[in-house]
Scaffold this motif. Structure first.
Motif, PDB file in Angstrom:
ATOM      1  N   MET A   1       0.839  -1.188   0.000  1.00  0.00           N
ATOM      2  CA  MET A   1       0.000   0.000   0.000  1.00  0.00           C
ATOM      3  C   MET A   1       0.882   1.249   0.000  1.00  0.00           C
ATOM      4  SD  MET A   1      -3.335  -0.457   2.444  1.00  0.00           S
ATOM      5  CE  MET A   1      -2.753  -1.471   3.772  1.00  0.00           C
ATOM      6  N   THR A   2       0.404   2.240  -0.665  1.00  0.00           N
ATOM      7  CA  THR A   2       1.093   3.521  -0.631  1.00  0.00           C
ATOM      8  C   THR A   2       0.796   4.211   0.699  1.00  0.00           C
ATOM      9  OG1 THR A   2      -0.759   4.768  -1.525  1.00  0.00           O
ATOM     10  CG2 THR A   2       0.750   3.753  -3.142  1.00  0.00           C
ATOM     11  N   GLU A   3       1.506   5.286   0.959  1.00  0.00           N
ATOM     12  CA  GLU A   3       1.236   6.050   2.183  1.00  0.00           C
ATOM     13  C   GLU A   3      -0.196   6.592   2.180  1.00  0.00           C
ATOM     14  OE1 GLU A   3       3.064   9.913   4.481  1.00  0.00           O
ATOM     15  OE2 GLU A   3       4.429   8.667   3.314  1.00  0.00           O
ATOM     16  N   ALA A   4      -0.652   7.046   1.013  1.00  0.00           N
ATOM     17  CA  ALA A   4      -2.030   7.543   0.899  1.00  0.00           C
ATOM     18  C   ALA A   4      -3.034   6.416   1.150  1.00  0.00           C
ATOM     19  CB  ALA A   4      -2.256   8.170  -0.471  1.00  0.00           C
ATOM     20  N   ASP A   5      -2.736   5.214   0.637  1.00  0.00           N
ATOM     21  CA  ASP A   5      -3.615   4.066   0.882  1.00  0.00           C
ATOM     22  C   ASP A   5      -3.681   3.732   2.365  1.00  0.00           C
ATOM     23  OD1 ASP A   5      -4.197   3.752  -1.805  1.00  0.00           O
ATOM     24  OD2 ASP A   5      -2.745   2.129  -2.102  1.00  0.00           O
ATOM     25  N   ARG A   6      -2.537   3.751   3.032  1.00  0.00           N
ATOM     26  CA  ARG A   6      -2.517   3.459   4.466  1.00  0.00           C
ATOM     27  C   ARG A   6      -3.321   4.500   5.243  1.00  0.00           C
ATOM     28  NH1 ARG A   6       2.635   1.885   3.108  1.00  0.00           N
ATOM     29  NH2 ARG A   6       3.592   3.835   3.775  1.00  0.00           N
ATOM     30  N   ALA A   7      -3.217   5.757   4.842  1.00  0.00           N
ATOM     31  CA  ALA A   7      -3.989   6.808   5.510  1.00  0.00           C
ATOM     32  C   ALA A   7      -5.485   6.605   5.283  1.00  0.00           C
ATOM     33  CB  ALA A   7      -3.548   8.183   5.000  1.00  0.00           C
ATOM     34  N   THR A   8      -5.858   6.306   4.048  1.00  0.00           N
ATOM     35  CA  THR A   8      -7.268   6.046   3.738  1.00  0.00           C
ATOM     36  C   THR A   8      -7.765   4.843   4.517  1.00  0.00           C
ATOM     37  OG1 THR A   8      -7.029   7.003   1.533  1.00  0.00           O
ATOM     38  CG2 THR A   8      -8.898   5.509   1.875  1.00  0.00           C
ATOM     39  N   ALA A   9      -6.972   3.783   4.576  1.00  0.00           N
ATOM     40  CA  ALA A   9      -7.359   2.578   5.318  1.00  0.00           C
ATOM     41  C   ALA A   9      -7.580   2.902   6.788  1.00  0.00           C
ATOM     42  CB  ALA A   9      -6.300   1.494   5.156  1.00  0.00           C
ATOM     43  N   THR A  10      -6.726   3.724   7.368  1.00  0.00           N
ATOM     44  CA  THR A  10      -6.879   4.115   8.773  1.00  0.00           C
ATOM     45  C   THR A  10      -8.190   4.867   8.974  1.00  0.00           C
ATOM     46  OG1 THR A  10      -4.500   4.184   9.137  1.00  0.00           O
ATOM     47  CG2 THR A  10      -5.870   5.469  10.660  1.00  0.00           C
ATOM     48  N   LEU A  11      -8.473   5.813   8.086  1.00  0.00           N
ATOM     49  CA  LEU A  11      -9.697   6.596   8.206  1.00  0.00           C
ATOM     50  C   LEU A  11     -10.948   5.730   8.062  1.00  0.00           C
ATOM     51  CD1 LEU A  11      -8.598   9.721   6.156  1.00  0.00           C
ATOM     52  CD2 LEU A  11      -8.957   9.608   8.628  1.00  0.00           C
ATOM     53  N   SER A 107      -6.362  -5.959   3.608  1.00  0.00           N
ATOM     54  CA  SER A 107      -6.889  -6.138   4.964  1.00  0.00           C
ATOM     55  C   SER A 107      -8.074  -5.216   5.241  1.00  0.00           C
ATOM     56  CB  SER A 107      -5.786  -5.925   5.999  1.00  0.00           C
ATOM     57  OG  SER A 107      -5.242  -4.632   5.880  1.00  0.00           O
ATOM     58  N   LEU A 108      -8.091  -4.040   4.641  1.00  0.00           N
ATOM     59  CA  LEU A 108      -9.217  -3.132   4.835  1.00  0.00           C
ATOM     60  C   LEU A 108     -10.520  -3.754   4.338  1.00  0.00           C
ATOM     61  CD1 LEU A 108     -10.345  -0.416   5.730  1.00  0.00           C
ATOM     62  CD2 LEU A 108      -9.730   0.479   3.470  1.00  0.00           C
ATOM     63  N   ASP A 109     -10.445  -4.547   3.285  1.00  0.00           N
ATOM     64  CA  ASP A 109     -11.651  -5.194   2.766  1.00  0.00           C
ATOM     65  C   ASP A 109     -12.175  -6.254   3.729  1.00  0.00           C
ATOM     66  OD1 ASP A 109     -12.173  -4.020   0.018  1.00  0.00           O
ATOM     67  OD2 ASP A 109     -10.042  -4.532  -0.107  1.00  0.00           O
ATOM     68  N   ALA A 110     -11.287  -6.895   4.476  1.00  0.00           N
ATOM     69  CA  ALA A 110     -11.746  -7.842   5.495  1.00  0.00           C
ATOM     70  C   ALA A 110     -12.550  -7.105   6.557  1.00  0.00           C
ATOM     71  CB  ALA A 110     -10.553  -8.565   6.117  1.00  0.00           C
ATOM     72  N   ILE A 111     -12.057  -5.959   6.972  1.00  0.00           N
ATOM     73  CA  ILE A 111     -12.763  -5.131   7.952  1.00  0.00           C
ATOM     74  C   ILE A 111     -14.064  -4.610   7.349  1.00  0.00           C
ATOM     75  CG2 ILE A 111     -12.649  -2.941   9.218  1.00  0.00           C
ATOM     76  CD1 ILE A 111      -9.524  -3.475   9.273  1.00  0.00           C
TER      77      ILE A 111
END
Length: 157
Positions: A1-11, A107-111
């Motif tokens: 994941m890119t940094e932007a993807d990780r930030a989006t996933a966190t949000l 992993s975000l899709d699992a959540i």
């Protein structure tokens, strides 16, 4: 994941786990119509000779938790609006992508799946659930996840 993807996933994860979760809890445990549907399910799953009493005690605890968290401090119309805003924000992130962050699930899709599938379960019928069921994007996303990981399973939704 890119940094932007990780930030989006966190949000997205925090939106689902720390706010939308409590909206769903309110609709199941606090809202009288939701509780009328959920109470028999809970009571049936509890051991012992007095499952209705245990369900009542569990509900009382959830009433307290939703109040302490803050969701239950709002009128029902606002709780509905907040839940819809959460779901719509997640669907905006999904956009026209097959999965939340792109062409492949993460992993975000699992959540996301674990949370969102419960928002469309057959047992429920309220304005929030109807909003979720009426979203073609949401229903298509859930179908993609089911087909990819649980093609031999027949879920409630």
């Amino acid at each position: 994941m890119t940094e932007a993807d990780r930030a989006t996933a966190t949000l997205v994860q925090r939106t689902l786990e720390e706010h939308a979760y409590w909206v769903v809890c309110w609709f199941r445990w606090v809202d009288p119509a939701g509780w009328a549907t959920y109470q028999p399910i809970i009571a049936h799953s509890m051991p012992g000779p007095v499952p209705s009493l245990l369900a009542y005690v569990a509900r009382r605890g959830m009433l307290k938790q939703t109040w302490q968290q803050g969701v239950a401090r709002h009128p029902p119309e606002e709780i509905f609006a907040r839940g819809v805003a959460d779901i719509d924000a997640v669907l905006h992130v999904l956009g026209d992508k097959p999965f939340l962050l792109g062409d492949e699930p993460c992993s975000l899709d699992a959540i996301g799946y674990a949370f969102l599938v419960q928002c469309v379960q057959r047992e429920w019928d309220n304005a929030f659930v109807q909003h979720c069921r009426n979203s073609e994007a949401l229903m298509a996303y859930l179908a993609r996840m089911r087909a990819r990981y649980w093609s031999d399973w027949s879920p409630a939704a």
